[in-house]
Design a protein around this motif. Structure first.
Motif, short mmCIF file in Angstrom:
data_model
loop_
_atom_site.label_atom_id
_atom_site.label_comp_id
_atom_site.label_asym_id
_atom_site.label_seq_id
_atom_site.Cartn_x
_atom_site.Cartn_y
_atom_site.Cartn_z
N ALA A 9 0.86 -1.22 -0.03
CA ALA A 9 -0.18 -0.08 -0.01
C ALA A 9 0.92 1.36 0.12
O ALA A 9 1.91 1.15 0.76
N VAL A 10 0.36 2.30 -0.68
CA VAL A 10 1.34 3.51 -0.57
C VAL A 10 0.27 4.79 -1.09
O VAL A 10 -0.84 4.58 -1.37
N THR A 11 0.80 5.82 -0.60
CA THR A 11 -0.16 7.00 -0.53
C THR A 11 0.05 7.69 -2.06
O THR A 11 1.29 7.28 -2.76
N VAL A 12 -0.54 8.62 -2.31
CA VAL A 12 -0.53 9.17 -3.70
C VAL A 12 0.89 9.82 -3.66
O VAL A 12 1.53 9.93 -4.74
N ASP A 13 1.45 10.48 -2.56
CA ASP A 13 2.72 11.04 -2.65
C ASP A 13 3.85 9.93 -2.39
O ASP A 13 5.05 10.48 -2.04
N GLY A 14 3.75 8.74 -2.43
CA GLY A 14 4.61 7.74 -2.61
C GLY A 14 5.30 7.42 -1.12
O GLY A 14 6.12 6.72 -1.29
N PHE A 15 4.56 7.38 -0.20
CA PHE A 15 4.74 6.72 1.26
C PHE A 15 4.18 5.52 1.45
O PHE A 15 2.90 5.42 1.35
N ILE A 16 4.88 4.71 2.16
CA ILE A 16 4.38 3.34 2.60
C ILE A 16 3.95 3.25 4.06
O ILE A 16 3.36 2.55 4.72
N ALA A 17 4.51 4.28 4.95
CA ALA A 17 4.19 4.61 6.23
C ALA A 17 4.43 5.89 6.65
O ALA A 17 5.12 6.70 5.80
N ALA A 18 4.16 6.34 7.86
CA ALA A 18 4.41 7.48 8.42
C ALA A 18 5.72 7.60 8.91
O ALA A 18 6.66 6.49 8.92
N PRO A 19 6.32 8.61 9.36
CA PRO A 19 7.77 8.93 9.73
C PRO A 19 7.84 8.06 10.84
O PRO A 19 9.05 7.32 11.08
N ASP A 20 6.83 7.66 11.54
CA ASP A 20 7.19 6.67 12.89
C ASP A 20 7.10 5.34 12.44
O ASP A 20 6.95 4.39 13.36
N GLY A 21 6.51 4.93 11.28
CA GLY A 21 6.38 3.64 10.82
C GLY A 21 5.04 3.10 10.85
O GLY A 21 4.49 2.12 10.37
N ALA A 22 4.18 3.98 11.27
CA ALA A 22 2.70 3.70 11.47
C ALA A 22 2.15 3.61 9.82
O ALA A 22 2.43 4.42 9.15
N PHE A 23 1.07 2.61 9.68
CA PHE A 23 0.39 2.56 8.44
C PHE A 23 -0.78 2.34 8.74
O PHE A 23 -1.84 1.97 7.88
N ASP A 24 -1.62 2.57 9.68
CA ASP A 24 -2.88 2.25 10.29
C ASP A 24 -3.80 3.29 9.48
O ASP A 24 -5.09 3.27 9.55
N PHE A 25 -3.40 4.08 8.63
CA PHE A 25 -4.40 5.15 8.16
C PHE A 25 -4.64 4.60 6.79
O PHE A 25 -5.79 5.05 6.36
N PHE A 26 -3.96 3.48 6.46
CA PHE A 26 -4.48 2.92 5.14
C PHE A 26 -5.99 2.55 5.26
O PHE A 26 -6.23 1.61 6.13
N PRO A 27 -7.09 2.74 4.46
CA PRO A 27 -8.23 2.17 4.68
C PRO A 27 -8.59 0.49 4.56
O PRO A 27 -8.11 0.14 3.21
N LEU A 28 -9.12 0.00 5.40
CA LEU A 28 -9.28 -1.46 4.95
C LEU A 28 -10.60 -1.72 4.83
O LEU A 28 -10.78 -2.81 4.01
#
Length: 193
Positions: A9-28
């Motif tokens: 999973a990746v954001t429109v601006d190319g990130f797979i996680a937040a700076p702290d490593g969190a990725f729970d913002f990706f919609p399930l």
């Protein structure tokens, strides 16, 4: 020969996680979820598989998963020895001795490129899944055969990029397919041209 596929999973601006490593913002939730689960049932973490009725799902794409230490640490922090006990797993870390071990889990400080080349040479109809992170993707950039991206309609502005650190440019990708979902997620496949 088996392929190494970076499915993430990746954001429109190319990130797979937040700076702290969190990725729970990706919609399930959303119409993309069932389609992706049907296509990639083995990418669902082990502790969710029974709840989703996936314990008997046959492999459709992958039988092996590769990840960096930070990606694996998510499972460890949940009290699990591994996130994907139903797959053969390789965790690349410079400190392999301080992680719990279980059958099917290889924790190594070895050269990821050498390991991938050995795995690719194995006889199998199933491919190898690179599930994260960005630094491991940079190390393996020349070995990645396909990028299968779940592009989410989010912009973080900062975080862990899809490919983090020094990597050789990949200037010859061809989009094989794209599928848009009502949820706003777009699934895209890119192969080397």
């Amino acid at each position: 020969m088996r392929k190494l596929i970076y499915y993430v999973a990746v954001t429109v601006d190319g990130f797979i996680a937040a700076p702290d490593g969190a990725f729970d913002f990706f919609p399930l939730e959303g119409d993309h979820g069932p389609w992706l689960t049907e296509r990639y049932p083995k990418t669902i973490p082990g502790h969710f598989r029974e709840t989703l009725g996936l314990t008997q799902a046959r492999p459709r794409a992958f039988d092996t998963v590769l990840m960096g230490r930070a990606t694996h640490q998510v499972a460890v922090d949940e009290g699990l020895a591994s996130g994907y006990p139903h797959l053969r797993q390789y965790v690349f870390t410079s400190h392999p001795g301080d992680l719990p071990v279980e059958d099917g889990l290889t924790i190594t400080s070895g050269d990821p490129v050498a390991v991938v080349r050995e795995l690719k040479a194995e006889p199998s109809d199933l491919d190898i899944w690179l599930c994260g992170g960005g630094a491991l993707a940079a190390t393996l950039i020349d070995e990645i055969d396909e990028f299968r991206l779940k592009v989410n309609p989010l912009i973080l502005g900062a975080g862990i990029p899809l490919v983090a650190g020094q990597a050789a440019p990949v200037l010859s990708l061809r989009r094989r397919m794209a599928r848009e979902f009502e949820s706003g997620v777009t699934y895209m496949e890119f192969v080397r041209a």
